[in-house]
Design a protein around this motif. Structure first.
Motif, PDB file in Angstrom:
ATOM      1  N   GLU A 186       0.833  -1.206   0.000  1.00 50.37           N
ATOM      2  CA  GLU A 186       0.000   0.000   0.000  1.00 50.37           C
ATOM      3  C   GLU A 186       0.866   1.254   0.000  1.00 50.37           C
ATOM      4  O   GLU A 186       0.525   2.261  -0.648  1.00 50.37           O
ATOM      5  N   GLY A 187       2.003   1.209   0.704  1.00 54.55           N
ATOM      6  CA  GLY A 187       2.917   2.347   0.704  1.00 54.55           C
ATOM      7  C   GLY A 187       3.476   2.606  -0.679  1.00 54.55           C
ATOM      8  O   GLY A 187       3.586   3.765  -1.119  1.00 54.55           O
ATOM      9  N   MET A 188       3.833   1.546  -1.391  1.00 56.65           N
ATOM     10  CA  MET A 188       4.314   1.706  -2.761  1.00 56.65           C
ATOM     11  C   MET A 188       3.223   2.302  -3.636  1.00 56.65           C
ATOM     12  O   MET A 188       3.469   3.234  -4.418  1.00 56.65           O
ATOM     13  N   THR A 189       2.025   1.779  -3.505  1.00 53.63           N
ATOM     14  CA  THR A 189       0.901   2.277  -4.293  1.00 53.63           C
ATOM     15  C   THR A 189       0.636   3.746  -3.998  1.00 53.63           C
ATOM     16  O   THR A 189       0.360   4.538  -4.904  1.00 53.63           O
ATOM     17  N   ALA A 190       0.756   4.115  -2.728  1.00 48.42           N
ATOM     18  CA  ALA A 190       0.503   5.507  -2.338  1.00 48.42           C
ATOM     19  C   ALA A 190       1.471   6.449  -3.029  1.00 48.42           C
ATOM     20  O   ALA A 190       1.072   7.532  -3.503  1.00 48.42           O
ATOM     21  N   VAL A 199      -1.102   1.922 -11.220  1.00 50.81           N
ATOM     22  CA  VAL A 199      -0.458   0.818 -10.519  1.00 50.81           C
ATOM     23  C   VAL A 199      -1.221  -0.475 -10.791  1.00 50.81           C
ATOM     24  O   VAL A 199      -2.453  -0.487 -10.874  1.00 50.81           O
ATOM     25  N   GLY A 200      -0.475  -1.579 -10.932  1.00 56.40           N
ATOM     26  CA  GLY A 200      -1.067  -2.898 -11.052  1.00 56.40           C
ATOM     27  C   GLY A 200      -0.296  -3.897 -10.202  1.00 56.40           C
ATOM     28  O   GLY A 200       0.781  -3.582  -9.672  1.00 56.40           O
ATOM     29  N   LEU A 201      -0.825  -5.102 -10.061  1.00 60.81           N
ATOM     30  CA  LEU A 201      -0.233  -6.133  -9.199  1.00 60.81           C
ATOM     31  C   LEU A 201       0.098  -7.378 -10.014  1.00 60.81           C
ATOM     32  O   LEU A 201      -0.763  -7.910 -10.730  1.00 60.81           O
ATOM     33  N   PRO A 220      -6.282   0.190  -0.471  1.00 61.10           N
ATOM     34  CA  PRO A 220      -5.975   0.812  -1.768  1.00 61.10           C
ATOM     35  C   PRO A 220      -5.553  -0.202  -2.835  1.00 61.10           C
ATOM     36  O   PRO A 220      -5.538   0.117  -4.012  1.00 61.10           O
ATOM     37  N   LEU A 221      -5.207  -1.436  -2.406  1.00 58.54           N
ATOM     38  CA  LEU A 221      -4.858  -2.471  -3.375  1.00 58.54           C
ATOM     39  C   LEU A 221      -6.086  -3.065  -4.044  1.00 58.54           C
ATOM     40  O   LEU A 221      -5.985  -3.661  -5.125  1.00 58.54           O
ATOM     41  N   ALA A 222      -7.231  -2.924  -3.415  1.00 56.60           N
ATOM     42  CA  ALA A 222      -8.475  -3.454  -3.977  1.00 56.60           C
ATOM     43  C   ALA A 222      -8.794  -2.713  -5.275  1.00 56.60           C
ATOM     44  O   ALA A 222      -8.719  -1.493  -5.348  1.00 56.60           O
ATOM     45  N   GLY A 249     -12.541  -6.593  -6.229  1.00 53.52           N
ATOM     46  CA  GLY A 249     -12.867  -5.555  -7.192  1.00 53.52           C
ATOM     47  C   GLY A 249     -11.900  -5.451  -8.341  1.00 53.52           C
ATOM     48  O   GLY A 249     -12.031  -4.575  -9.207  1.00 53.52           O
ATOM     49  N   SER A 250     -10.906  -6.337  -8.368  1.00 57.41           N
ATOM     50  CA  SER A 250      -9.913  -6.315  -9.438  1.00 57.41           C
ATOM     51  C   SER A 250     -10.380  -7.155 -10.616  1.00 57.41           C
ATOM     52  O   SER A 250     -11.296  -7.974 -10.490  1.00 57.41           O
TER      53      SER A 250
END
Length: 269
Positions: A186-190, A199-201, A220-222, A249-250
């Motif tokens: 989440e910190g990276m995404t932020a 951003v993607g996973l 925030p990863l959702a 939700g992805s």
């Protein structure tokens, strides 16, 4: 004449297939197919001849660890920019991926505050460095710091224009505390979100479960797009488009398969 016409048509179809696949030598190309596929590369492909004009390309920013730089980043970005324009698929012509990790106090560096890059970071897990019980807050800051470094000191120009895929694999260092690992991501995404980058996973279902587990819908990863690895053929990659995504939700936007020693990627419908 009919034979000559047929021969020309067959030759043209084969040539079109090579263009869509990015050309290259037979040893570097996947089995011919009528659909455009992308390629992802990083430090293991340093010095190797890559197929020209992939449908799209994803370049690794790091040298295998989250705190390193891919020594071939500039050259591979130049190669990636040979991808056709306009894009042949729903994927951007060029995207990036970064290694992720949560080494904790065993790492060569660990944060001690909520400040990094001259910014006081809003931390949903509390204050890093406040004392006992702040490990998740510091995990968040570690992720934020690695993303900041990826965007600012690795040699990426205009980082906001890229999709940044977070490569989540068990081969890197992680904690047994899955909530802390989620905080790290989440910190990276932020950080990437703060510069208006997408951003993607990237992971497999198994590895994601080992590292992050079930992510709450409030995270925030959702909803971030999923890029799933693990297929051994284009057919398998297509099948993985209907696999469960990594977070609530992805959707599965991209799937990876290996052919002739290279990683190829299929853009899901």
């Amino acid at each position: 004449m009919a034979t000559r016409v047929l021969t020309k048509l067959v030759s043209a179809a084969m040539a079109l297939g090579l263009v869509l696949l990015g050309g290259g030598t037979a040893s570097a190309a996947p089995p011919r197919n009528a659909e455009p596929v992308g390629i992802d590369v990083s430090w293991p492909q340093c010095g190797k001849t890559l197929p020209k004009q992939p449908a799209f390309a994803i370049v690794g920013v790091n040298n295998g660890l989250a705190n390193t730089t891919n020594p071939c980043l500039a050259a591979q970005l130049a190669w990636a920019n040979t991808a056709p324009s306009p894009a042949l698929t729903a994927q951007p012509r060029v995207a990036l991926y970064v290694n992720t990790a949560n080494p904790g106090l065993q790492g060569s560096w660990w944060p001690s505050s909520n400040r990094y890059g001259g910014v006081d970071v809003a931390n949903p897990y509390g204050v890093c460095g406040s004392g006992e019980g702040d490990f998740r807050a510091c995990s968040y800051m570690y992720g934020y710091a690695k993303a900041y470094d990826d965007a600012t000191i690795r040699g990426v120009d205009n980082p906001a224009k890229y999709v940044w895929w977070l490569d989540v694999e068990t081969g890197n260092s992680w904690q047994t505390d899955k909530v802390a690992n989620v905080a790290d991501l989440e910190g990276m995404t932020a950080y990437f979100t703060s510069i208006n980058a997408k951003v993607g996973l990237y992971s497999t279902g198994y590895q994601w479960n080992q590292i992050a587990g079930t992510v709450p819908a409030s995270s925030p990863l959702a909803g971030l797009p999923s890029w799933l690895a693990g297929a051994r053929s284009l057919t398998g990659a297509k099948s993985n488009c209907s696999s469960p995504a990594l977070t609530p939700g992805s959707r599965v936007a991209l799937t990876q398969y290996i052919s002739a020693g290279l990683d190829y990627n299929y853009s899901c419908p």
